[in-house]
Motif scaffolding. Sequence first.
Motif: not given
Length: 244
Positions: A10-11, A13-16, A72-78, A210-211
């Motif tokens: 999502x980040x 493709x949709x929310x860069x 590794x860091x990601x903006x999504x707990x999912x 972001x989901x």
Amino acid sequence: MNVSLFVTCLSDAVYPRVGEAVARLCARYGIRLRFPDVQTCCGQPAFNSGYWDAARDAAKTIIDAFEDSDFVIAPSGSCVGMIHHHYPALFQDDPVYLQKAEALIEKTHEFSQFFVNVLGVTDLGASFPHTVTYHPSCHGSRLLGVKDEPISLLSKVVGLRLVPLPYAEDCCGFGGTFSVKLPDISLAMAAEKAEHVLETEAEVLVGTDMGCLMNIGGRLTHEGKHVRVMHLAELLYEGVSSRR
């Protein structure tokens, strides 16, 4: 320190702007994020739909992409939750990739976890003079235990007034494929969540996935309500930029 960004679907493709905010915040602490361009989906949609072979292929790509990273860091707990809780099941019959999956789990962190628990940073020097309410996403809070970290970061933002969200831990109804398979139930849950957001009279809804934010924000827009929806990293970066 070799740190990589797992930007998530999502980040990317949709929310860069979310990935950009994470990268710019890390840069303030001397961390230049690597971005392996072979990274792909974590495999969660396929996994949740029962297509484990397809999920396994995606997981192998992720594992290989970040094999040489220290963190590794990601903006999504999912997405991080998918790695932490479901990759071992995918590779239970593959000892080589099971070991690699376990190594990835140890070094993969959701954005707020990384800043608070790895870097030891809670005060980024941000200013955001607005009323804000926070939605704790299901996977982040329940699978990863990400509860205190976002609040710790928000509590240090100058001028920010954080108001509690009623029934905050209720699901927003997105749930990835859940919203596709059971749209009527998903819609009702999103409407209820949007109603609770409006009860707070907050100017901004913030979260770490972001989901969820896309789902709640979409409902608010559908109802003609003007509540700004932001990822935590976006809010912090905007707050930091305003104080330059």
